[in-house]
Design an enzyme around this catalytic site. Structure first.
Site, PDB file in Angstrom:
ATOM      1  CE  LYS A 287     -37.627  -8.932  20.569  1.00 36.52           C
ATOM      2  NZ  LYS A 287     -38.653 -10.005  20.627  1.00 36.52           N
ATOM      3  CE  LYS A 340     -38.706  -6.078  23.692  1.00 36.50           C
ATOM      4  NZ  LYS A 340     -39.598  -7.251  23.675  1.00 36.50           N
TER       5      LYS A 340
END
Length: 420
Positions: A287, A340
């Site tokens: 992320k 992400k």
């Protein structure tokens, strides 16, 4: 020799359909005779001859073929090039890749990557209110009332094959604290929502977000020390209690998105200690501290009160670091690895795919969604085509599942439906 055909009314219909498909040029076939007449015909060995448009029977046509008398095929047609096209000698090429792309049927036959509604996970924003509240930066998305709008959205999504959902709560400011204790309230918004959904739709898959930022008065994913440092181990302690609370409510997959070190192993141990051996962990493995999250933070009102998240989320410039996170999460017991954002990080998705046998998830984040929506509204791009291409690219890069706000809209397209 004429063949004898015994048939029933049902078989006769099927036979006529099959024959019509074979010849594509048949006269109408009369209705089947009554049973008594048919039985008499069967005893006598009579056959009903199917006439072609020429008036000749199938048997006559077959006899001609045996004798070598074949009807002339229509002359081949060669499409003409436009005037002015140069006359050249064809290139001496053994391989012409365009051969496999020359028709829709061939392109479909050789398509390497596919996408179905089963690959899609729909993120849902929920709040305590009765009404659905539109999210300005995310056209078409709402904060859903957890008892009404949420159920309708899940119903419509299931109708087109989307059966997986991830929940994100808009927590009232009055419940937010520096330590995010509301995150593990068994009667909090998320646990109540899980129980409601599992009661109404027991077959769906519910993913949850494990992080403190929606519950933190500081807006960070962890507990903030007075000097601004995000405390790692103390935060993990809170996350374990949050994950157990969600599992107790009926969550199928808990998803730590906080990027604290060691949280996957600690959550796995906490779940197992409470008997939740079958609850999966989808770790936000890579992320990044991205600028594509802005609309999401508006949706949850979860912007950091100060500073940024760069001490725990990854540097967008880093590639190899994702391998370190992958190795750690695998060793600690993650069941799914997530990248992400999605489209700006296709190389990272492929990196994880090539270095792990675990399922890979990609999150097409709010900024990606809003850009495509804005481009469509301004008529700069074809929204539907860009949406589908973007999802296909995430699959091609190696994602098994995609978290996307387009999930229901894309499933409508995949199902050939235009339902709202």
């Amino acid at each position: 020799m004429a063949s004898t055909v015994a048939f029933t009314p049902a078989v006769a219909v099927g036979a006529n359909v099959q024959h019509s498909r074979r010849t594509s040029s048949l006269r109408p076939v009369p209705r089947a005779r009554p049973v008594a007449a048919r039985a008499s015909a069967e005893r006598d060995g009579a056959a009903a001859a199917v006439q072609a448009r020429s008036g000749r029977t199938i048997e006559e046509c077959e006899a001609d073929a045996v004798d070598g008398k074949f009807p002339a095929a229509p002359p081949p047609t060669r499409p003409q090039a436009p005037n002015g096209t140069p006359e050249i000698r064809p290139l001496d090429m053994a391989k012409r890749p365009r051969r496999n792309r020359r028709s829709p049927a061939l392109r479909a036959a050789f398509q390497e990557t596919s996408i179905t509604p089963a690959n899609l996970v729909l993120p849902l924003f929920i709040h305590e209110g009765e009404e659905d509240t539109p999210i300005g930066a995310m056209p078409g998305c709402f904060r859903l009332g957890w008892r009404h709008g949420l159920l309708e959205e899940v119903y419509k999504s299931r109708d087109v094959g989307v059966n997986s959902f991830v929940l994100f709560p808009k927590v009232p400011d009055g419940l937010k604290t520096q330590t995010g204790d509301e995150a593990y309230n068994d009667n909090g918004l998320v646990p109540r929502t899980i129980r409601l959904l599992k009661d109404k739709y027991p077959d769906i898959v519910i993913y949850t977000d494990v992080a403190l930022d929606p519950y933190s008065s500081d807006g960070h994913d962890g507990i903030v020390r007075e000097d601004g440092v995000i405390m790692n181990d103390e935060t993990v302690h809170q996350l374990c209690k949050q994950a157990v609370s969600q599992a107790r409510a009926g969550a199928d997959v808990v998803s730590p998105s906080d990027m604290m070190d060691g949280r996957v192993g600690a959550i796995r141990a906490a779940l197992d200690a409470e008997g939740f051996h079958d609850v999966s962990i989808m770790s936000y493995t890579a992320k990044y501290a991205s600028s594509f999250y802005g609309p999401f933070r508006e949706a949850l009102d979860s912007n950091p009160r100060f500073g940024d998240k760069k001490t725990y989320q990854m540097n967008p410039a880093n590639y190899r670091e994702a391998l370190i996170e992958t190795a750690a999460d695998e060793a600690e017991g993650a069941d799914i690895l997530l990248v992400k954002p999605g489209l700006p990080y296709l190389d990272i998705i492929r990196l994880l795919r090539d270095n792990s046998a675990l399922p890979i998830a990609a999150y097409q984040v709010s900024g990606e969604y809003s850009m495509i929506k804005a481009g469509g509204v301004l008529k700069m791009v074809d929204e539907e085509k860009v949406m589908m291409e973007s999802l296909l690219c995430l699959r091609r890069a190696g994602a098994d599942i995609i978290l996307t706000y387009f999930a229901r809209q894309a499933a409508n397209v995949l199902c050939g439906s235009k339902r709202p």
